[in-house]
Design an enzyme around this catalytic site. Sequence first.
Site, PDB file in Angstrom:
ATOM      1  N   ASP A 526       0.869  -1.181   0.000  1.00 29.78           N
ATOM      2  CA  ASP A 526       0.000   0.000   0.000  1.00 29.78           C
ATOM      3  C   ASP A 526       0.906   1.232   0.000  1.00 29.78           C
ATOM      4  O   ASP A 526       1.590   1.515   0.994  1.00 29.78           O
ATOM      5  CB  ASP A 526      -0.880  -0.059   1.264  1.00 29.78           C
ATOM      6  CG  ASP A 526      -1.884   1.079   1.335  1.00 29.78           C
ATOM      7  OD1 ASP A 526      -1.670   2.101   0.660  1.00 29.78           O
ATOM      8  OD2 ASP A 526      -2.864   0.930   2.079  1.00 29.78           O
ATOM      9  N   HIS A 527       0.886   1.959  -1.106  1.00 29.74           N
ATOM     10  CA  HIS A 527       1.840   3.066  -1.244  1.00 29.74           C
ATOM     11  C   HIS A 527       1.468   4.274  -0.372  1.00 29.74           C
ATOM     12  O   HIS A 527       2.229   5.229  -0.270  1.00 29.74           O
ATOM     13  CB  HIS A 527       1.924   3.487  -2.721  1.00 29.74           C
ATOM     14  CG  HIS A 527       3.270   4.027  -3.097  1.00 29.74           C
ATOM     15  ND1 HIS A 527       4.241   4.342  -2.181  1.00 29.74           N
ATOM     16  CD2 HIS A 527       3.815   4.300  -4.309  1.00 29.74           C
ATOM     17  CE1 HIS A 527       5.318   4.812  -2.791  1.00 29.74           C
ATOM     18  NE2 HIS A 527       5.088   4.782  -4.098  1.00 29.74           N
ATOM     19  N   ARG A 528       0.308   4.220   0.279  1.00 32.62           N
ATOM     20  CA  ARG A 528      -0.003   5.290   1.245  1.00 32.62           C
ATOM     21  C   ARG A 528       0.819   5.099   2.515  1.00 32.62           C
ATOM     22  O   ARG A 528       1.085   6.030   3.260  1.00 32.62           O
ATOM     23  CB  ARG A 528      -1.492   5.253   1.617  1.00 32.62           C
ATOM     24  CG  ARG A 528      -2.435   5.565   0.481  1.00 32.62           C
ATOM     25  CD  ARG A 528      -3.863   5.289   0.881  1.00 32.62           C
ATOM     26  NE  ARG A 528      -4.052   3.918   1.338  1.00 32.62           N
ATOM     27  CZ  ARG A 528      -5.176   3.443   1.856  1.00 32.62           C
ATOM     28  NH1 ARG A 528      -6.217   4.239   1.991  1.00 32.62           N
ATOM     29  NH2 ARG A 528      -5.266   2.190   2.243  1.00 32.62           N
ATOM     30  N   ILE A 530       3.649   2.577   2.699  1.00 29.52           N
ATOM     31  CA  ILE A 530       5.016   2.102   2.450  1.00 29.52           C
ATOM     32  C   ILE A 530       5.541   2.748   1.172  1.00 29.52           C
ATOM     33  O   ILE A 530       4.837   2.779   0.149  1.00 29.52           O
ATOM     34  CB  ILE A 530       5.001   0.567   2.306  1.00 29.52           C
ATOM     35  CG1 ILE A 530       4.644  -0.062   3.655  1.00 29.52           C
ATOM     36  CG2 ILE A 530       6.327   0.034   1.799  1.00 29.52           C
ATOM     37  CD1 ILE A 530       4.107  -1.445   3.552  1.00 29.52           C
TER      38      ILE A 530
END
Length: 556
Positions: A526-528, A530
């Site tokens: 989850d790029h929010r 990591i």
Amino acid sequence: MSEQIVIPDIGTEDAVDVIELSVSAGQEVTPDQTLMVLESDKASMEIPSPYHAVISEVLIKEGDQVTTGQAAFVVTFCESESEAASQNPSVSGSNDTPDMASVAQAVSPVNESRSSESDSMSNKTTQSIGVRVPDIDTREAVELIEVCVSVGDEIDKDDALVVLESDKASMEIPSPHAGTVLSIEVQQGQQLKQDDLILHLQGIGEQSASEAPAQMPNSASDKGESQVSLDADCPEVQIQHINTTGVIQNRPSLSVYAGPAVRLMARELGVDLAEVPGSGPNQRVLKDDIQQYVKRLVQRSASYVESSAIPSVPEVDFSEFGDIKVEAMSKLAKLTALNMQRSWLNVPHVTQFDLLDITDLETFRREQADESQKRDVKLTSLAFVFKALAIALKEHPKFNTSLSLDGESLIYKQYVHIGMAVDTDYGLVVPVIRDVDQKNIWELADDIARAAHDARERKLRPNDMKGGCFTVSSLGRIGGTGFTPIINTPEVGILGLSNMDVKPVWNAEEACFEPHKVLPVALSYDHRVINGGDAGRFLVFFKSLIADLRQLALIG
Ligand code: CAO
């Protein structure tokens, strides 16, 4: 031959309300069919028919107040019933209020004592046992997807009765007793909850003095204690006796005031009665209440759809281009689709690929063949992957978090439970292996094999699929060189494993290529939560653990 059905002993001398008449004149009724529902200020109870007969006259109406022994219906018997009734001294045909014993017999066709010692306090009996939905780890209703037995079937203890399907798995409900199926009270597609009645069994049991005629719950001992488990071996399956008056005793799940017709309507619409505010006397739920409740839900979901900005896919008539076959999706497949879409739409996914060198791991694993046989545990590479992953999650705690719904904080989990995607005949399920960081490789191998077995045999319970921190999806056995796994939200990462391959690796010292076993992995995150740097470091660390198992011993 005509006869009267009287109000059985309702455990109080006070008059109680008739809140629902479930039958009308001219109607044929069968034993155990609900005739009416009575309600005192403490509980409601259904009064079942003692006979197979035709109602010729209804002597009471909704809203009336009735007392024990009061005549309620006149019925006409068919020939065989007539003979049986004439041999039954309790059915006198008079309007006199019968004594308690005769009332009990008159309304107790399903609890026939075969003992000659009728005054004994504890007799062996053949009795009708109501089998209910056991503790299924969730208070939510789950769908009945299969009824495995039919009326008249002789079944053994533990035979599957029905299959229920929750959001996460399907599970068989075993019979707590051997016996003959008398009646089935559920049907496919129905929503069931813990304690709901599934069927009646004709089984053998102990009839004890505690099975007294039904009482309105006016003392502490009456509050739900009537529901007993007959089988100490199977404490989770709740069994309800139909007591000697034939009245189903009050139980907690019926604590919502509602008549059978309303309950039926709620079941058909999949509405949880406990959620519906009742506008009748004593907050009794009426049909109108259910209609209003459903209307509100529909309006709410319609406004949700309107506010979503995702353009819909135009419908295509595929039959224009050739023959087609339409097959309904299972509930599990539909929910999996919904979860996938929810995650895909809500979470900005990034997937990073790498190759794990598992040459030493595979050599070591194969060396354990004898030990594996001795322990009767199948050791696959997955146990090592789980062990290394648990260490990596502890070293890189951001991967073991969930983002709060408001996006304001990160929830760090102090435990390491890892989900494992399992491909089954009935769909994709994700059992969770608990406390992976605290288990050794053998324990993990055992847990993995057990969870995969339980998943395929539909033995998982909802709790077995809850609480995961991270998921592993291993397609290795099936094949493929790589894929982009979708995160099992609210987790923030998932590791996909593909098919192991042998690749040439350059050995600088010997100046030659050597064959190495490599396992392609894909880490979606989850790029929010990591960023790429975090993920790179996580993967490098994880890779080093797998490549050199000694580190597992040192750090794990
Ligand atoms: N490459 C090649 N072979 C592999 C492998 C890999 N990456 N991983 C496992 N294998 C081998 C095992 O070593 C074993 O071989 P042996 O019998 O010779 O020892 C064999 O494949 C069978 O393994 P398994 O599947 O029984 O056991 P497992 O522990 O590797 O996996 C499980 C268990 C439940 C993860 C797996 O059976 C499964 O269901 N995978 C599918 C998961 C899935 O559907 N994911 C997609 C989700 S998103 O749509």
